[in-house]
Design an enzyme around this catalytic site. Structure first.
Site, PDB file in Angstrom:
ATOM      1  N   ASP A 107       1.961  -3.817  -9.651  1.00  0.00           N
ATOM      2  CA  ASP A 107       1.836  -5.125 -10.293  1.00  0.00           C
ATOM      3  C   ASP A 107       2.198  -5.062 -11.772  1.00  0.00           C
ATOM      4  O   ASP A 107       2.934  -5.904 -12.297  1.00  0.00           O
ATOM      5  CB  ASP A 107       0.397  -5.640 -10.159  1.00  0.00           C
ATOM      6  N   GLU A 130      -7.277  -1.772 -15.464  1.00  0.00           N
ATOM      7  CA  GLU A 130      -7.728  -2.360 -14.192  1.00  0.00           C
ATOM      8  C   GLU A 130      -8.554  -1.361 -13.390  1.00  0.00           C
ATOM      9  O   GLU A 130      -9.581  -1.715 -12.815  1.00  0.00           O
ATOM     10  CB  GLU A 130      -6.521  -2.865 -13.384  1.00  0.00           C
ATOM     11  N   SER A 150     -11.030 -17.603 -21.980  1.00  0.00           N
ATOM     12  CA  SER A 150      -9.963 -18.028 -21.072  1.00  0.00           C
ATOM     13  C   SER A 150     -10.154 -19.478 -20.667  1.00  0.00           C
ATOM     14  O   SER A 150     -11.290 -19.920 -20.472  1.00  0.00           O
ATOM     15  CB  SER A 150      -9.982 -17.164 -19.812  1.00  0.00           C
ATOM     16  N   LEU A 186      -1.205 -12.721  -5.999  1.00  0.00           N
ATOM     17  CA  LEU A 186       0.011 -12.876  -6.799  1.00  0.00           C
ATOM     18  C   LEU A 186      -0.151 -12.209  -8.159  1.00  0.00           C
ATOM     19  O   LEU A 186       0.608 -12.452  -9.085  1.00  0.00           O
ATOM     20  CB  LEU A 186       0.356 -14.374  -6.939  1.00  0.00           C
ATOM     21  N   SER A 187      -1.156 -11.387  -8.229  1.00  0.00           N
ATOM     22  CA  SER A 187      -1.381 -10.535  -9.380  1.00  0.00           C
ATOM     23  C   SER A 187      -1.622 -11.260 -10.690  1.00  0.00           C
ATOM     24  O   SER A 187      -1.018 -10.956 -11.724  1.00  0.00           O
ATOM     25  CB  SER A 187      -0.233  -9.528  -9.538  1.00  0.00           C
ATOM     26  N   SER A 188      -2.563 -12.180 -10.647  1.00  0.00           N
ATOM     27  CA  SER A 188      -3.026 -12.767 -11.910  1.00  0.00           C
ATOM     28  C   SER A 188      -3.675 -11.688 -12.770  1.00  0.00           C
ATOM     29  O   SER A 188      -3.662 -11.783 -14.002  1.00  0.00           O
ATOM     30  CB  SER A 188      -4.021 -13.895 -11.642  1.00  0.00           C
ATOM     31  N   ALA A 206      -5.070 -14.821  -5.572  1.00  0.00           N
ATOM     32  CA  ALA A 206      -4.220 -15.264  -4.462  1.00  0.00           C
ATOM     33  C   ALA A 206      -3.268 -14.173  -3.994  1.00  0.00           C
ATOM     34  O   ALA A 206      -2.363 -14.432  -3.210  1.00  0.00           O
ATOM     35  CB  ALA A 206      -3.434 -16.503  -4.873  1.00  0.00           C
ATOM     36  N   HIS A 257       0.839  -1.211   0.000  1.00  0.00           N
ATOM     37  CA  HIS A 257       0.000   0.000   0.000  1.00  0.00           C
ATOM     38  C   HIS A 257       0.879   1.269   0.000  1.00  0.00           C
ATOM     39  O   HIS A 257       0.484   2.302   0.513  1.00  0.00           O
ATOM     40  CB  HIS A 257      -0.977   0.003   1.193  1.00  0.00           C
ATOM     41  N   THR A 258       2.057   1.141  -0.558  1.00  0.00           N
ATOM     42  CA  THR A 258       2.932   2.301  -0.692  1.00  0.00           C
ATOM     43  C   THR A 258       2.862   2.897  -2.095  1.00  0.00           C
ATOM     44  O   THR A 258       3.200   4.060  -2.280  1.00  0.00           O
ATOM     45  CB  THR A 258       4.398   1.914  -0.411  1.00  0.00           C
TER      46      THR A 258
HETATM   47  P1  ADP Z   1      -4.918 -11.252  -8.123  1.00  0.00           P
HETATM   48  O1  ADP Z   1      -4.469 -10.227  -9.083  1.00  0.00           O
HETATM   49  O2  ADP Z   1      -4.237 -11.157  -6.802  1.00  0.00           O
HETATM   50  O3  ADP Z   1      -4.849 -12.645  -8.652  1.00  0.00           O
HETATM   51  P2  ADP Z   1      -7.413  -9.901  -8.522  1.00  0.00           P
HETATM   52  O4  ADP Z   1      -8.699  -9.949  -7.806  1.00  0.00           O
HETATM   53  O5  ADP Z   1      -6.739  -8.601  -8.696  1.00  0.00           O
HETATM   54  O6  ADP Z   1      -6.450 -10.964  -7.801  1.00  0.00           O
HETATM   55  O7  ADP Z   1      -7.585 -10.505  -9.973  1.00  0.00           O
HETATM   56  C1  ADP Z   1      -8.158 -11.784 -10.145  1.00  0.00           C
HETATM   57  C2  ADP Z   1      -9.169 -11.718 -11.282  1.00  0.00           C
HETATM   58  O8  ADP Z   1      -8.482 -11.495 -12.523  1.00  0.00           O
HETATM   59  C3  ADP Z   1      -9.904 -13.012 -11.486  1.00  0.00           C
HETATM   60  O9  ADP Z   1     -11.010 -13.109 -10.625  1.00  0.00           O
HETATM   61  C4  ADP Z   1     -10.327 -12.892 -12.943  1.00  0.00           C
HETATM   62  O10 ADP Z   1     -11.422 -12.010 -13.068  1.00  0.00           O
HETATM   63  C5  ADP Z   1      -9.131 -12.191 -13.559  1.00  0.00           C
HETATM   64  N1  ADP Z   1      -8.163 -13.154 -14.121  1.00  0.00           N
HETATM   65  C6  ADP Z   1      -6.875 -13.302 -13.786  1.00  0.00           C
HETATM   66  N2  ADP Z   1      -6.268 -14.260 -14.508  1.00  0.00           N
HETATM   67  C7  ADP Z   1      -7.195 -14.742 -15.351  1.00  0.00           C
HETATM   68  C8  ADP Z   1      -7.202 -15.755 -16.376  1.00  0.00           C
HETATM   69  N3  ADP Z   1      -6.106 -16.487 -16.655  1.00  0.00           N
HETATM   70  N4  ADP Z   1      -8.362 -15.953 -17.043  1.00  0.00           N
HETATM   71  C9  ADP Z   1      -9.466 -15.239 -16.766  1.00  0.00           C
HETATM   72  N5  ADP Z   1      -9.531 -14.273 -15.830  1.00  0.00           N
HETATM   73  C10 ADP Z   1      -8.412 -14.031 -15.108  1.00  0.00           C
HETATM   74 MG    MG Z   2      -4.739  -8.144  -8.896  1.00  0.00          MG
END
Ligand code: ADP
Ligand code: MG
Length: 388
Positions: free
Chosen positions: A182, A170, A77, A132-134, A130, A44-45
């Site tokens: 991220d 985002e 996806s 981990l910035s998916s 999780a 949060h920086t």
């Molecule tokens: P984090 O970035 O920590 O994983 P977020 O809540 O910021 O958590 O982002 C997760 C969201 O991003 C998922 O709920 C989904 O909506 C989207 N997302 C991430 N990766 C994928 C993927 N491979 N396919 C579809 N949606 C994805």
């Molecule tokens: Mg995220």
């Protein structure tokens, strides 16, 4: 010990191409790959013009992209059931998971690029939600692929501009406020190093992370408590920080001094600001300790950071606290929750010979507390997003 594996890039590239074929009957022109990240320290920086020190994971998202002549956009996806389809004019109104992808196309158009219609298929090994910035991995995989289609070279400046587009996607299309850490690390990381990011001037510096030489492993434990950044917690912490800035009369919390923060009369705002101001100092101290090879000091900074997030910023949860306490008792040099908070993952710096004991102790503690089984992965500082 079983870890969530990153997978071999060649296999994942083949799978994502196959996904585009079977879903849309298209052959990919380009495949983009972008890593998830884990933050060593500095939570949060980013939106407080501060510092943070994340690294790119070996786990990544892959985007197979084929351009279209008719301006339509289709997005699917392997990880989500619902595909999305619309025109280029509809991109800003996409919702759900596809908003992260549509948002990148929208933001690149906003930045003046002539983005064609595209078919996009994504797949990958970054755990979703999780911490981990998916989300950034998803955005950046699409951004590097589309940048390649457009003939944009990936110089550092061009990568910074792509990070900005992904942030806008985002915040403005997916509706999740984000400070930019991220996307920056996913696009600018270097293998073997964490990335010190300064959000005042947007300078970055790789800080070598020779974990292997030090006989250490960086264990990431996903509590599988789902954090939802779109919900209020993140936004309300940002609001508290803005309150503190107003009360202190400073440009940002980067410029606040601790004595002035301690004199704030609103107790909650005082604690929030204290976290940010002390966390920025801890990032500096951690980068200096890494430069000096002082891993014990890194561990101490991790623990102090966790306490600050738990007590002052109030973004931890019992599962994260359990990982941190158990890991340290089982031999970790230090541990802390990582990411935006309210669930997600914790990291532990563990002597390799203690890794199995730490994993087992955490699993046992979760069973004893009646929590869902956590998932573990090993972090190695990996390379930034690229086309394959
Ligand atoms: P984090 O970035 O920590 O994983 P977020 O809540 O910021 O958590 O982002 C997760 C969201 O991003 C998922 O709920 C989904 O909506 C989207 N997302 C991430 N990766 C994928 C993927 N491979 N396919 C579809 N949606 C994805
Ligand atoms: Mg995220």
């Amino acid at each position: 010990m079983s870890f969530v594996e990153p997978g071999a890039p060649a296999d994942l590239a083949r799978d994502v191409r196959a996904g585009l074929e079977s879903t849309f009957g298209r052959t990919a022109t380009v495949v983009g790959r972008a890593p998830g990240r884990v933050n060593l320290i500095g939570e949060h920086t980013d939106y407080n013009a501060g510092l943070c020190l994340p690294l790119a994971l070996p786990h990544a998202t892959y985007a197979a992209v084929a351009p279209r002549e008719d301006g339509r956009v289709r997005i699917a996806s392997r990880q989500e059931l619902e595909p999305w389809e619309g025109s280029r004019e509809d991109l800003a109104s996409a919702s759900g998971w596809a908003a992260y992808v549509a948002g990148v196309l929208w933001a690149l158009r906003e930045a003046g690029h002539d983005v064609p219609g595209v078919d996009v298929f994504v797949d990958g090994t970054v755990p979703l939600g999780a911490g981990l910035s998916s989300s950034a991995a998803l955005e950046c995989s699409v951004a590097v692929a589309v940048a390649d289609l457009l003939g944009i070279e990936t110089t550092p400046d061009a990568r910074r501009a792509l990070a900005t587009a992904c942030m806008r996607a985002e915040s403005e299309v997916a509706g999740a406020p984000t400070g930019g850490m991220d996307q920056t690390v996913s696009l600018l990381a270097e293998a073997g190093a964490a990335l010190l990011i300064d959000f005042e001037d947007h300078e970055t510096r790789p800080v070598p992370l020779p974990l292997h030489d030090a006989g250490l492993a960086l264990l990431v434990t996903d509590t599988r408590v789902s954090h939802a950044l779109v919900d209020g917690g993140y936004a309300s912490r940002r609001q508290d920080c803005e309150d503190a800035v107003d009360r202190l009369g400073v440009r940002s919390l980067r410029h606040a001094d601790l004595a002035a923060v301690e004199a704030l009369d609103d107790e909650r705002v005082r604690r929030r600001a204290r976290h940010v101001v002390t966390e920025i100092e801890r990032v500096r101290a951690t980068a200096a300790a890494l430069d000096a090879g002082d891993w014990q000091e890194v561990g101490r900074q991790f623990l102090a950071s966790h306490v600050s997030m738990r007590d002052d910023f109030e973004i931890s949860c019992p599962e994260l606290d359990t990982v941190v306490q158990t890991a340290v008792e089982a031999g970790a040099v230090g541990a802390r929750m990582t990411g935006g908070g309210f669930g997600g993952s914790a990291i532990s710096l563990v002597p390799v010979e203690r890794l199995e004991a730490v994993v087992r102790a955490v699993d046992t503690a979760f069973v004893a507390a009646g929590y869902r089984a956590p998932a573990h992965l090993r972090a190695q500082a990996s390379a930034a997003a690229a086309v394959l």
